[in-house]
Scaffold this active site. Structure first.
Site, PDB file in Angstrom:
ATOM      1  N   ALA A   1      83.296  47.169  25.390  1.00 21.96           N
ATOM      2  CA  ALA A   1      83.352  48.008  26.595  1.00 21.96           C
ATOM      3  C   ALA A   1      82.476  47.430  27.715  1.00 21.96           C
ATOM      4  CB  ALA A   1      82.961  49.451  26.273  1.00 21.96           C
TER       5      ALA A   1
ATOM      6  N   TRP B   1      78.185  45.840  19.646  1.00 27.74           N
ATOM      7  CA  TRP B   1      78.775  44.504  19.464  1.00 27.74           C
ATOM      8  C   TRP B   1      79.363  43.907  20.747  1.00 27.74           C
ATOM      9  CZ3 TRP B   1      81.975  48.144  16.241  1.00 27.74           C
ATOM     10  CH2 TRP B   1      81.251  48.639  15.165  1.00 27.74           C
TER      11      TRP B   1
ATOM     12  N   ASP C   1      78.460  40.677  14.355  1.00 26.63           N
ATOM     13  CA  ASP C   1      77.290  40.389  13.516  1.00 26.63           C
ATOM     14  C   ASP C   1      77.021  38.896  13.361  1.00 26.63           C
ATOM     15  OD1 ASP C   1      77.222  43.088  13.249  1.00 26.63           O
ATOM     16  OD2 ASP C   1      77.219  43.097  11.054  1.00 26.63           O
TER      17      ASP C   1
ATOM     18  N   ASP D   1      74.498  52.242  16.146  1.00 24.92           N
ATOM     19  CA  ASP D   1      75.689  51.456  15.809  1.00 24.92           C
ATOM     20  C   ASP D   1      76.972  52.148  16.298  1.00 24.92           C
ATOM     21  OD1 ASP D   1      77.091  49.349  14.636  1.00 24.92           O
ATOM     22  OD2 ASP D   1      75.902  49.392  12.809  1.00 24.92           O
TER      23      ASP D   1
HETATM   24  C1  GAL Z   1      76.740  46.607  11.730  1.00 23.59           C
HETATM   25  C2  GAL Z   1      75.572  46.099  12.536  1.00 23.59           C
HETATM   26  C3  GAL Z   1      74.620  45.418  11.586  1.00 23.59           C
HETATM   27  C4  GAL Z   1      74.154  46.410  10.538  1.00 23.59           C
HETATM   28  C5  GAL Z   1      75.359  47.037   9.848  1.00 23.59           C
HETATM   29  C6  GAL Z   1      74.935  48.169   8.917  1.00 23.59           C
HETATM   30  O1  GAL Z   1      77.649  47.243  12.564  1.00 23.59           O
HETATM   31  O2  GAL Z   1      76.019  45.224  13.528  1.00 23.59           O
HETATM   32  O3  GAL Z   1      73.527  44.871  12.288  1.00 23.59           O
HETATM   33  O4  GAL Z   1      73.366  47.403  11.157  1.00 23.59           O
HETATM   34  O5  GAL Z   1      76.286  47.538  10.763  1.00 23.59           O
HETATM   35  O6  GAL Z   1      76.021  48.733   8.260  1.00 23.59           O
END
Ligand code: GAL
Length: 443
Positions: free
Chosen positions: A229, A226, A247, A152
């Site tokens: 870049a 996400w 998300d 992440d």
């Molecule tokens: C987000 C991610 C989600 C989940 C979440 C956990 O950034 O896109 O899929 O992993 O963090 O905190």
């Protein structure tokens, strides 16, 4: 906005990048699995993970090809690392057997196990992140028997932020309004021709790639930044898959929005590299059965990783059937055809219109089983959809009748001439595998 044909031609001639090729074909095809986040968020523990693993076997999902059982955020001790070793510590209350015990149990079922980290000081949930500790943590993950890392993008230290902004359509809150397919200009936009593979984001993700590759274990590397870049230009030599959006949520408007975004990025998908449209929401929120069918059909057709995100022990059989659809899974996992399905006609909107509510509706893709053809109804009411063989790439060669199988029932429709006209429910998808020509050339 309409994309001019010159822009499409330029996209089609993009130079191919060197893909991240791993041992044992890991990452060659898009991943199939389950992840805890969309079902449980931070409320994760050993019992829930092992329940999901056992359900994957008993519901037949393992037999359908689902492999990975992935633990998402909030699995470790939040307050810090081991004083002596510096290692990250599994939360002993949530995971009394440790990650290693859970991994052993998952492996004993013939499945693989995934874990979650972040290319920052903390994960998005505020747990210890990996930046600066990549080698140590990659070694720890490998020692525990981890097969998959979702990485992440939270808590990026200020010395690691990017010099410029890149536009992601669904992150206008961060990057300014994205109107009709174009981001608004801002002072921090990258200059024309800027190479995003030189950005700090790309660099952060390469450090973990190299740390994983240094281990004596094959670990699928799933980038979760996400879509920032301009990841589609460097994702393929960095990871096995890369998120292209923010998300997902369990409602139709968001499913359609991601579907629309990814439909403009499909030249970046083939063997060894996959746009990740985010984890499945089938079984969650207020998605209807029709919407769940369309969600699954398009995630499979675009060869996104298919990572189930719901509690499997309470999932109705109707939804399990969607997740096990053998025609869509065969397309997704085709060993000879790596390219995704693509739109051949937009339908409600003019071709190449960027629109989150009414994305492209008519799609086709080649596979070993035949041509997969999908017709989506993006409208709020029933509507007629007409597939005309002559309009479908590969079927327009003058022969006008084909053996057809309907993908949801598995029913053979026999030899079908000219095409298929059918009423499709709101947000539902009609789908067919179009096989052999069944009438000789007409005179
Ligand atoms: C987000 C991610 C989600 C989940 C979440 C956990 O950034 O896109 O899929 O992993 O963090 O905190």
């Amino acid at each position: 906005m309409r994309y001019p044909s010159a822009a499409i031609a330029a996209l089609l001639t993009l130079p191919s990048v060197q893909a991240l090729v791993q041992k044992h074909n890991v990452g060659k095809l898009p991943a199939l699995g389950w992840n805890s986040w969309n079902a449980f968020y931070c409320n994760v523990n050993e019992t829930k993970i092992l329940t999901a693993a056992n359900q994957m076997v008993s519901l037949g999902l393992k037999d359908s090809g689902y492999q990975y059982v992935n633990i998402d955020d909030c699995w470790s001790v939040k307050s810090g690392r081991d004083n002596k070793t510096g290692q990250i510590i599994p939360d002993p209350e949530k995971f009394p057997s440790g990650i290693i015990g859970v991994a052993d149990a998952i492996h004993a079922l013939g499945l693989k196990v995934g874990i979650y980290g972040s290319a920052g000081t903390e994960t998005c949930g505020g747990y210890p992140g990996q930046i600066g500790q990549e080698s140590l943590d990659a070694a720890t993950f490998a020692a525990w028997g981890i097969d998959y890392l979702k990485y992440d993008n939270c808590y990026v230290p200020s010395n690691w932020t990017d010099q410029y902004n890149a536009c992601v359509p669904d992150q206008w809150q961060v990057y300014g309004p994205y109107v009709n397919g174009t981001c608004s200009k801002s002072a921090t936009d990258a200059p024309a021709g800027y190479d995003w593979s030189t950005s700090n984001t790309a660099h952060r993700y390469r450090i973990m790639r190299d740390a994983l590759l240094a281990q004596n274990r094959t670990i699928l590397y799933s980038l979760c930044e996400w879509g920032q870049a301009d990841v589609v230009v460097w994702g393929n030599n960095t990871g096995n898959s890369w998120r292209i959006s923010g998300d997902i949520n369990p409602w139709w408007a968001r499913i359609a929005e991601i579907l629309n975004e990814n439909s403009f990025l499909l030249n970046h998908v083939n063997f060894w590299g996959h746009n990740d449209m985010d984890m499945l929401e089938i079984g969650n929120g207020n998605l209807t059965l029709a919407e769940s069918r369309s969600h699954f059909a398009f995630w499979a057709a675009m060869k996104s990783p298919l990572i189930i995100g719901t509690a499997l022990d309470t999932l109705p059989a109707t939804h399990v059937d969607i997740l096990r659809n053998k025609y869509l899974l065969a397309f997704h996992q085709d060993a000879s055809h790596g390219a995704p399905a693509t739109p051949y006609k937009w339908g409600t909107n003019p071709d190449w219109t960027f629109n989150a509510t009414n994305p492209a509706e008519y799609w086709s893709g080649k596979s070993t089983q035949g041509t997969l053809v999908l017709a989506l109804n993006t409208l709020a009411t029933n509507a007629t959809r007409e597939i005309i063989w002559n309009e479908v790439p590969g079927l327009e060669d003058g022969r006008d009748a084909f053996e057809v199988t309907e993908i949801w029932s598995g029913k053979s429709l026999g030899c079908v001439e000219h095409g298929i006209k059918t009423v499709v429910g709101s947000h539902d998808t009609a789908g067919y595998v179009v096989g052999k020509n069944c009438i000789q050339y007409r005179s």
